[in-house]
Structures are given as structure tokens and as C-alpha cells.
Design a protein around this motif. Structure first.
Motif, PDB file in Angstrom:
ATOM      1  N   THR A 156      46.198  46.100  43.927  1.00  0.00           N
ATOM      2  CA  THR A 156      46.377  46.000  42.471  1.00  0.00           C
ATOM      3  C   THR A 156      45.840  44.695  41.902  1.00  0.00           C
ATOM      4  N   ILE A 157      45.567  43.707  42.771  1.00  0.00           N
ATOM      5  CA  ILE A 157      45.089  42.411  42.293  1.00  0.00           C
ATOM      6  C   ILE A 157      43.571  42.308  42.355  1.00  0.00           C
ATOM      7  N   CYS A 158      43.005  42.548  43.564  1.00  0.00           N
ATOM      8  CA  CYS A 158      41.566  42.322  43.741  1.00  0.00           C
ATOM      9  C   CYS A 158      40.755  43.611  43.808  1.00  0.00           C
ATOM     10  N   ASN A 159      41.418  44.754  43.798  1.00  0.00           N
ATOM     11  CA  ASN A 159      40.744  46.055  43.796  1.00  0.00           C
ATOM     12  C   ASN A 159      40.100  46.407  45.144  1.00  0.00           C
ATOM     13  N   ASN A 160      40.393  45.659  46.203  1.00  0.00           N
ATOM     14  CA  ASN A 160      39.847  45.981  47.520  1.00  0.00           C
ATOM     15  C   ASN A 160      40.481  47.272  48.029  1.00  0.00           C
ATOM     16  N   SER A 161      39.681  48.126  48.641  1.00  0.00           N
ATOM     17  CA  SER A 161      40.211  49.394  49.156  1.00  0.00           C
ATOM     18  C   SER A 161      40.158  49.465  50.681  1.00  0.00           C
ATOM     19  N   ASP A 162      39.084  49.001  51.300  1.00  0.00           N
ATOM     20  CA  ASP A 162      38.916  49.158  52.753  1.00  0.00           C
ATOM     21  C   ASP A 162      39.988  48.398  53.536  1.00  0.00           C
TER      22      ASP A 162
END
Length: 671
Positions: A156-162
Motif C-alpha cells: 500500500t506504500i510503494c506499490n511493489n507486487s513481486d
């Protein structure tokens, strides 16, 4: 041949079954014969939680023989990994997040539900692997994962998914392979296909109304070129053609503050006494905007757009919506209000959003007894101490002082935090800020001009007065020579070439002494004031907060006090008449008691808090010899008497002596 077999999807967590077939075979690749064998195997295994058979899931840790049902495993906080071999771990062998020791003093919000949590990794609390300050409830993460699906589930903060998904799968978060729920809803974004067609300028000139739109005429609706969510008739904003650009009030304010409009070199602060509704409602047709200080960028009155001036009580009540039912008890020594409050607020388990409960303690009490305390009284005493503390200087209107020990102990931050907490939790108006200090908070120190009254140091004030009263260059140079070392120390040395230089010199000294000298305390105090979003509200609604920060509350009158108290059913109606007569006599100065004394006796406060009292002050009549003030409930019990004279004597005696004894006790212990 049709096989009548019902299988729960979570059967894939079973330890003795593998996907031996293709996806279309059996049940998602799990062959029917394998499923039957697993059912038979599980029927012989007993759940270590509920002690019933059918426990098909086992811990994968070597030598661990625990088996359990899926619901029982969830109950005991086992972890099920919905990836790879679909491994399961019991409560003793489950994976944990390794987090380096942190310096968090306060709780941090879950970045999904925003409820405060302790930043310690547990089964229920998880941390983002990519953002060290992002913490979550497990339940919040699971709900989001189910709604977002594998394509939209990310930090929710940096949008990283992997990295984020890999860690969440390891910690047992189920991420379904599906599209997001909001993408599957039919016609979910249908309204986005509709054009905005309404005239929003303050004075719409169209006789057919704001919703009238006649293409290829002066009554055609032109939308804001920036946001597209506001509109105007061409004629209402003096637009000659549809091709001409137009921005709505809110977008124009943003463009103005970002530098798209040419700004004047000097900016005047809006006078607090003159700011009104008309200042916030600008004509859309005018390309000019009122001058504002850059320190309020993005938070100034333009942000309010078409909103009306806000009432301070409404703003603080809205801030109070952050307070949750979970409570935190503060143990307060009234004789040492500052240090006991400091200990409570610095406690790791203290959360500004928790409901505050107060218990009064006395360090000289060998039995360690505690007594229920009034939150309103505690906050009122705390604000009185803060006003008279070494953190501020000045007589009535105060500025921040420079106290190196307080700065070292981070007390300016704590003071700002206390003030913010006090306001949101129903404390009194501060009322002791100078206009200069308030403007520094709202518009920034660089846009604030201090005045001579802000200087509390007598010697510095005398230097400024001598400079201002100099009648020639010789007198001015004489002052410069006399205080050469001081001017050199504060960086205000300058070559005097004309008498007019005295104004620049005096201003430089003022700016240094009132603003630059206390820059570090100011920044620390400002950070503390950000607690519970108070500073942001101050910057957004400065005209509302100015009154409670820079002015003491109005004096209480008989009418205000009578309206404040709710009168419960009185067994003796005569007592109500005595009460009304007594309040009027106090206002007329016919007794030694004051209106503030009565309020302190009943509630612990000498003024009405901006958000009002909670619970509402009340009056009841009891068969008691003297009046009783219950500060915890804001209740005043009146005595039943035969005559008004007797009633007044008992009220005066109890109120005056109770307050005198409390003051003497506090003064005796402090000294």
C-alpha cells in the motif's frame, strides 16, 4: 459415469494428496481415487486441537506429528501457504518475520484500516518486506488480497507486487488468481463516461438555471481544463469562445501556488479579524487571486473552495472521531502534573487515539491508592502548566523560548504533542500564543514579521527602542559601536549609510531574536503539533483556530453558566430558584465566589472547552449538608435549604474552601 462427490477447495492443504492429473481431470487435477484415499487416511488421524478425527493437515516441520483440521489450525494460528507444495506449519514451527530492533515509541497505524497497532511482528501483525514503516493486520491483508486478486495485490506504500506477494504468501496470505472485485462489477465505472454539465460559478447568469446547456451558444457549458469536474457557462465567466481555456477556483489555486501565475514579491498575511466568507468565494471570471503566503501552499483558504467558514467546535469534534473506544489509563500526580503526564504520553503502550482515563495518585501515599480523576481537569491543569513553563516566554502573548536542556530532552516536541492531544480529547483553549507564533505555524517563519512586543528580553528590547528612536546617523552608529559584539554574534552587523537603515537593522534583530534564534525548538514543537492531524487543520482553517490559540475564552455570564448545566429533576423546586438567584448574584459581584470558581468546582475547568464538555454538565439536588462537585461526571449536587441565605452561605463556603485547599495542597507539595 457421474460421480457424486463434494470436495472443499481447501482440501488441497491435506498432507497426503498431490495433483497427479491435468487441470481438467478430477477436481482441479486431484484424481478421485486419490481424494478417496486421503479421506480414508484422514479418518484415522485425530486433530490435536479439537480431538476429533478427520485431521488431514499436518505440520511439515521435521519430527512434528501435529495434525489438525483447517478451521482448528486457523484457531490456533497455524500458517497455511497457498503456493508451491501448499505447506502447513503448526503454531510452534510457523515462519516468522525477522525485524531488526526499532526505536518506535508510539504505535503505528495499519496502512489499510488506519487503526493503531504495536509495530511488533506477530501472527496477527505483519510488516511489509519493502517498506519498513508499513504494518498491517493479518485480517486486513487477507480481505484486501481476496478483493484485489493476484493482479492488484501490492504494498500500500510503494506499490511493489513481486517482493510483497512473495512474503505474504510465505506468511500464509491467500492471494486468489482472479481479477480484482471492482473490475468484475458490471458497469462499475459507468459514471466516468458521463460529461459534467453544470455551471458552478458563484453567480450564474443563465435564467434557465445552472444545469442548462445550449451547445454553440453563450450558454454552452465549458468544463475545467484541469479537473473536468467543474463547469461554467461561457457567458458566466466572460469566455468569448469554447476554445478559450478556463480553470475552476480550486485548480486555479493549485496553479497559483505552484508558480503558474506570476506572484508578487511580497505577500501580506490575511488579517485574522477581517477574514470572512467573501474572502473564500472568489469571482470565477477574475484571473486574479488574493495574495497569500507561500507557507500555506496547498492548505490555504483556497482549498476550501465553496466551503463556508468553519466553526472551531465542529472542526475539533471531527478531529475527535479518531478517538476509539479502547482506553489508556494515565496515572497522574497533581503535584507533579508535567512529569507524570510526560511519563504517560511517552509510554510505549500509549496511543493518542485511545480514550484517556485519568487516575490520581500521590507518591507520598504508602498504600499506593489511586482515585478516579477528571480528564477535563487533568488537561486543564496540564495546559496551565505548559503556559507557565520555561518552554515559552512573554507575559500574556507568548512565543517559544530557547531552552537548551528542554531541546536536548525533546520537550518542545512533547509540548506540541500534549497540546494537540488536549484539544482533540476535549481540553481547554490554549489562549496564550502570540500572533507571531501562530502565524509562524500557519504561514511559515519566513513569511512572518515579528513586532517589538514579541521580545521578552528587556536588554534586547531596549536596543531595538534605541535604534528606532535614533534621530541621526551618529546616534545610530553610537548604538552599533556600543553593542558591536552582540550584533556580530547574531549576524546583524551592517554599514550604516543613512538614517533609514535603522528600520532594516531593527527588523533584522527582531527576526533573529523571535524567529531564527528558536528555529530548532519551533521545528520540534511543530512536529509534535502534527499529532492526530491538528497542525494540518490549523493550516487549513487558521481563522477558526486563531481565536482559541491567541485569545482567552470569553468571561462566563450567568446566562452562559445556566445554559451550560442540564437541570435534572429536582425533588425541591425551590432549590432551582435558589440556584438561579445564586448564579445571578455571583455575576453581580455580591459574593466572594466567581463564575470560574463554580465551573472549576463542578468540572475542574475554568472555561468551556472548544468542543464542549463530555458528559454535559448537570445539576441535581441531594439531601446533603453542602454542595458536592463530581468532576468525573461534571455533576454539581445542590444542597436543599429552607432559605436562600443559607443556600448562598453553603455554596460560598464549600466552593471557596475546596478550591483554596486544593491550591494550598498543590503549592505545599511543589515547594
Amino acid at each position: 459415469m457421474k460421480i457424486n462427490l463434494m470436495v472443499h477447495r481447501l482440501s488441497l492443504m491435506s498432507s497426503g494428496i498431490w495433483q497427479r492429473g491435468k487441470e481438467e481431470e478430477g477436481v482441479y487435477g486431484f484424481l478421485i481415487e486419490d481424494i478417496r484415499k486421503e479421506v480414508n487416511r484422514a479418518s484415522k488421524l485425530k486433530c490435536c486441537v479439537c480431538k476429533k478425527t478427520g485431521a488431514s493437515i499436518g505440520c511439515v516441520a521435521p519430527r512434528c506429528k501435529r495434525s489438525y483440521h483447517f478451521p482448528c489450525g486457523l484457531q490456533r494460528e497455524c500458517i497455511f501457504q497457498f503456493t508451491g507444495n501448499f505447506a502447513s506449519f503448526c503454531w510452534n514451527h510457523r515462519p516468522v518475520q525477522i525485524v531488526t530492533p526499532n526505536n518506535y515509541r508510539d504505535s503505528l497505524p495499519c496502512t489499510i484500516c488506519l487503526e493503531f497497532i504495536e509495530p511488533i511482528p506477530t501472527y496477527s501483525i505483519l510488516r511489509s518486506p519493502c517498506c519498513k514503516n508499513a504494518w498491517f493486520h493479518r485480517d486486513c491483508l487477507q480481505v484486501q488480497a481476496i478483493n484485489a486478486g493476484v493482479f492488484f495485490f501490492r504494498c500500500t506504500i510503494c506499490n511493489n507486487s513481486d517482493i510483497f506477494q512473495k512474503e505474504m504468501l510465505r506468511m500464509g496470505i491467500h492471494i486468489p488468481e482472479k481479477d480484482a472485485s471492482w473490475e468484475l462489477e458490471e458497469n462499475a465505472y459507468q459514471e466516468l463516461l458521463q460529461h459534467y454539465e453544470r455551471c458552478d460559478v458563484r453567480r450564474c447568469r443563465c435564467k434557465e438555471g445552472r444545469d442548462y446547456n445550449a451547445p454553440n451558444s453563450k450558454w454552452e457549458i465549458k468544463r475545467c481544463q484541469c479537473c473536468g469536474s467543474s463547469g461554467t457557462h461561457l457567458a458566466c465567466s466572460s469566455l468569448r469562445s469554447w476554445e478559450q481555456n478556463w480553470e475552476c477556483l480550486e485548480c486555479r489555486g493549485i496553479l497559483y501556488n505552484s508558480g503558474s501565475f506570476q506572484k508578487a514579491k511580497k505577500h501580506t498575511l490575511p488579517s485574522t479579524n477581517n477574514v470572512g466568507i467573501n474572502d473564500c468565494l472568489l469571482e470565477e471570471s477574475s484571473p486574479k487571486l488574493p495574495r497569500q503566503s507561500p507557507g500555506a501552499q496547498g492548505r490555504d483558504l483556497l482549498r476550501q473552495g465553496s466551503k463556508f467558514r468553519r466553526d472551531i467546535s465542529t472542526i475539533i469534534i471531527e478531529l475527535g472521531f479518531q478517538i476509539i473506544k479502547k482506553s489508556k489509563r494515565l496515572y497522574i500526580n497533581k503535584a507533579d502534573i508535567w512529569n507524570s503526564a510526560l511519563d504517560g504520553f511517552r509510554n510505549q503502550k500509549f496511543n493518542p487515539s485511545y480514550t484517556i482515563e485519568v487516575a490520581y495518585v500521590n507518591e507520598n501515599d504508602n498504600f499506593g491508592r489511586e482515585h478516579p480523576g477528571s480528564k477535563h481537569e487533568f488537561l486543564s491543569l496540564l495546559m496551565q502548566h505548559l503556559e507557565n513553563s520555561a518552554l515559552f516566554e512573554g507575559s500574556l502573548s507568548k512565543n517559544l523560548s530557547l531552552n537548551s536542556q528542554a531541546l536536548k530532552e525533546n520537550l518542545y516536541y512533547e509540548a506540541g504533542k500534549m497540546l494537540a492531544i488536549s484539544l482533540v480529547h476535549g481540553g481547554p483553549s490554549p489562549g496564550f500564543f502570540s500572533k507571531t507564533l501562530f502565524n509562524c505555524l500557519v504561514y511559515g517563519p519566513e513569511n512572518t514579521e515579528p513586532i517589538l512586543d514579541d521580545v521578552s528580553d528587556f536588554d534586547v528590547a531596549q536596543i531595538i527602542i534605541r535604534i528606532n528612536t535614533a534621530t541621526n546617523v551618529a546616534d545610530l552608529n553610537s548604538v552599533m559601536n556600543e553593542y558591536y559584539n552582540y550584533f556580530e554574534l547574531i549576524g546583524c552587523l551592517r554599514l550604516i549609510t543613512s538614517l533609514s537603515d535603522k528600520y532594516i537593522l531593527a527588523k533584522d534583530i527582531l527576526v533573529y531574536h523571535v524567529i531564527k534564534r528558536v528555529q530548532a525548538p519551533f521545528e520540534s514543537f511543530k512536529q509534535g503539533l502534527k499529532t492526530l492531524g491538528v497542525l494540518e487543520k490549523i493550516e487549513t482553517y487558521p481563522e477558526a483556530f486563531y481565536g482559541i490559540f491567541c485569545h482567552k475564552p470569553e468571561n462566563l455570564s450567568a446566562k452562559i453558566l445556566s445554559d451550560l448545566f442540564t437541570v435534572h429533576t429536582l425533588p425541591d423546586a425551590q432549590a432551582l430558584g435558589f440556584w438561579n438567584s445564586y448564579v445571578q448574584a455571583v455575576e453581580d459581584g455580591k459574593t466572594a465566589t466567581t463564575m470560574e470558581d463554580i465551573l472549576i468546582f463542578a468540572t475542574g475547568c475554568n472555561s468551556i472547552p472548544p468542543a464542549g464538555f463530555k458528559p454535559t454538565p448537570s445539576i441535581e439536588c441531594l439531601h446533603v449538608d453542602f454542595p458536592v462537585g463530581n468532576k468525573c461526571n461534571n455533576c454539581l449536587a445542590l444542597p436543599i435549604t429552607n432559605t436562600y441565605k443559607e443556600f448562598q452561605e453553603k455554596m460560598d463556603f464549600s466552593i471557596r474552601n475546596t478550591l483554596r485547599l486544593e491550591k494550598e495542597e498543590s503549592s505545599h507539595i511543589e515547594h
